[in-house]
Each structure stands twice: as structure tokens, then as C-alpha cells.
Scaffold this motif. Sequence first.
Motif, PDB file in Angstrom:
ATOM      1  N   PHE A 264       0.863  -1.196   0.000  1.00 16.21           N
ATOM      2  CA  PHE A 264       0.000   0.000   0.000  1.00 16.21           C
ATOM      3  C   PHE A 264       0.896   1.243   0.000  1.00 16.21           C
ATOM      4  O   PHE A 264       2.079   1.196   0.348  1.00 16.21           O
ATOM      5  N   TYR A 266       1.657   5.010   1.515  1.00 19.72           N
ATOM      6  CA  TYR A 266       1.419   5.709   2.792  1.00 19.72           C
ATOM      7  C   TYR A 266       2.367   6.917   2.890  1.00 19.72           C
ATOM      8  O   TYR A 266       3.416   6.980   2.238  1.00 19.72           O
ATOM      9  N   ILE A 277       2.871   1.997  10.694  1.00 23.27           N
ATOM     10  CA  ILE A 277       1.574   1.393  10.370  1.00 23.27           C
ATOM     11  C   ILE A 277       1.722  -0.126  10.439  1.00 23.27           C
ATOM     12  O   ILE A 277       2.573  -0.709   9.752  1.00 23.27           O
ATOM     13  N   PHE A 321      -2.931   2.512  12.494  1.00 24.53           N
ATOM     14  CA  PHE A 321      -2.089   3.702  12.425  1.00 24.53           C
ATOM     15  C   PHE A 321      -1.717   4.075  13.873  1.00 24.53           C
ATOM     16  O   PHE A 321      -2.562   4.514  14.658  1.00 24.53           O
ATOM     17  N   TYR A 332      -1.487  10.395   9.263  1.00 27.95           N
ATOM     18  CA  TYR A 332      -1.041   9.551   8.154  1.00 27.95           C
ATOM     19  C   TYR A 332      -1.992   9.711   6.966  1.00 27.95           C
ATOM     20  O   TYR A 332      -3.193   9.952   7.123  1.00 27.95           O
ATOM     21  N   ALA A 334      -3.017   7.256   3.473  1.00 30.45           N
ATOM     22  CA  ALA A 334      -2.872   5.879   2.977  1.00 30.45           C
ATOM     23  C   ALA A 334      -3.752   5.696   1.744  1.00 30.45           C
ATOM     24  O   ALA A 334      -4.828   6.302   1.614  1.00 30.45           O
ATOM     25  N   ASP A 335      -3.287   4.812   0.818  1.00 27.66           N
ATOM     26  CA  ASP A 335      -4.037   4.585  -0.427  1.00 27.66           C
ATOM     27  C   ASP A 335      -3.533   3.309  -1.110  1.00 27.66           C
ATOM     28  O   ASP A 335      -2.452   2.774  -0.757  1.00 27.66           O
ATOM     29  N   PHE A 337      -4.418  -0.073  -1.369  1.00 25.33           N
ATOM     30  CA  PHE A 337      -4.127  -1.333  -0.656  1.00 25.33           C
ATOM     31  C   PHE A 337      -4.341  -2.525  -1.597  1.00 25.33           C
ATOM     32  O   PHE A 337      -5.332  -2.603  -2.317  1.00 25.33           O
TER      33      PHE A 337
END
Length: 342
Positions: A264, A266, A277, A321, A332, A334-335, A337
Motif C-alpha cells: 500500500f 502511505y 503502520i 495507524f 497519516y 494511505a491509499d 491497498f
Amino acid sequence: MKAWALCIGAGIMAGVANAACAQSTCGSAKCLGAIGNDAVFGESFCSSWLSLAPVTTTVTEAEAVTSTRTNLETTLTTVTVVTGTTTLSATAATTVFQKRVFTLSGADPAATIVSQCSSNDARVSSACSCFLSTTTTSTVTVVETAVSTVVPEVTNTIVETVTSNVLATTTAPMQTVTIPPNVVVNGGFEGYLTTGDILPWVDTVATTGGRFEVVNGVNPCTSTGYCSGGRIVVRVYPPTAGSGYTGMSETFSARPSTTYAVSFLYRCLNFDTSSGIDVYYAGVRVGRATCPAGNSAAFNRATGIQFTTDTTGAGELQIRFNNPTNLPYLYYYADDFQAIAV
């Protein structure tokens, strides 16, 4: 022949009385003649007048014999034999009389007899006694039939019938389930644009605290400047007390007993060296992505994290997180996954 018998003959033949009858002990000739005018009725009338009952002897023979037999299994069979009823009389001749109730009205023969006897009870009784002494005796012969009391033995044969219900067997083709290479659903959160949420992902804010946001417009890029993952990302602020975390998770179906690699994008902001994470699968931590040294202005891709499914292929992936040192401004991004079979 007795005098009263002559009187009867005279009364019957001539229909009138003579002087000799008047002196007879059988009553007047008119009285006796009226009785003898109809011999059958006279017998009935006199029997009733004198209250004579028929002399009969009734013998009732009845025998009930019961046999109880236990046959095969637990079947109980009961056989009952009952003989008939036989009426016997004495061996001597039996006289049968019929009693008749009469009324003194109209042209009833009984009324005529009473009238001819001058309505004198003594005369009627005397004439009836004489009349009945000359009637013919009726003899009834009764034959007794022997009845067997042997109880027949009955044997029952029980036949057991077994019926089997056979259901038609239909073979249905197995359903084919296609599992995509990336088993994580909505891993880039792009479904938010049409649904307004990031399902099947759910956050843990209600139980762990912190803040969870969906951001539209941030273009995550790797450290090399290559942008990927789309415009929708999540921004997570873990709690600043209690050394806790804020997480998000989803359940999915993968291939049974198969190893998957998790990756993922981040980005960490306002972090320290303990920030990072964690990735959990089925409640067990399987890897960690640490924040890079210094202030991370670019997105990084986490790699080297794996999990293995069980025989069902079903499982839950959770992303935590962390803020272990309770930093006040840590958050954070995040994207993108992914979980791909290796």
C-alpha cells in the motif's frame, strides 16, 4: 257325556238354551253356549278371564369361552365363542294359553259372552272352567342342539412391509467463483465518489478513538515522483493519549491455504522514529511499515508483508495507524491497498 258338554253342543248347534243346562254346574246354557260359539276365541277369553298362565320351563344355556394367545412380535389375539340360547320344556305335554284383554263395548265377542252370562262373574268363571276342560291340549316338543365349546386356535402371521422413499438425485454443477488477483475490495477508496463511503472498509474510531477522514483531491505519489492510486485517500489522526492507534479493516474471501503479499501507499507527517503502520490478518500482526527518517513529503509503498489463508480462504485484514509516543500532531495518509497471491 256330562251334562255341561250336552249344553255346549246345544248352545252351539241351536243357539238357544234348554232347561237342563240351567241346572248344570257349568252355568247357564246361554253363558256356556256364548263361550263355545267360537272355540278359538272362547279359549282365549277364558284363559284371560281365569288369569291362566302358560306352563313352560325356560332353560338358558350360554357359555362364553375366551382364549388369549400371544403370537409373533407383541400381537395379542382374543377369540370369543358364545353358544346360542335354547328354551326347553318339560318332557310332559305343555299347554299354551294366550291371554287377551277385552272391553265391554260394541259387538266385541267378549261383551257378548258377559252379556249371555247375565254379567255374573261367578257364572262366567264356572262356564269357562267347564269349557277349558274340553279343549285340545297343545304339545310343544323342544329339541336341544349340542353346541361345541371348543375354542379354535388362531395363528396370525405378521408380514412387515418396508417402503423406501427414493428421492431423485440431481447433480448440480458447481458454481464457479472467480477470485481476482487483488482480493482487497475498494483498496483505492474510489467507490467513495459514487457511494459516499469506503465500504467494505470500516474504521475503529468508536472503540479506539482518534479521527478518520476521506480526502478527495490529494494525488499520492511515490518517492520517485510517479503518481498512482487515484485521487481518493484516507487521512488518519491516531489518539494522542494512551499510546493507542486508530485502525480500519475489511473482511474478504481469498484462495484457501494461499500466501498473499500486502502492499500500500502511505505518508507520515509530524512523526518520530517510533511511528508506523501495522498490518494484521485474522487478528495476528503480519508486518509493519515504518515512517522514513525526517519529514516525509512523498508517498512510500509498503512491501514485504505477507499472510497465508486457512482452508476456507476467508479472513480479515486490519490496518493500524499507531502513535506510541502520543505525538500531538501526528497523522497519516494511505491509499492503494493490495493483497496479491504469491
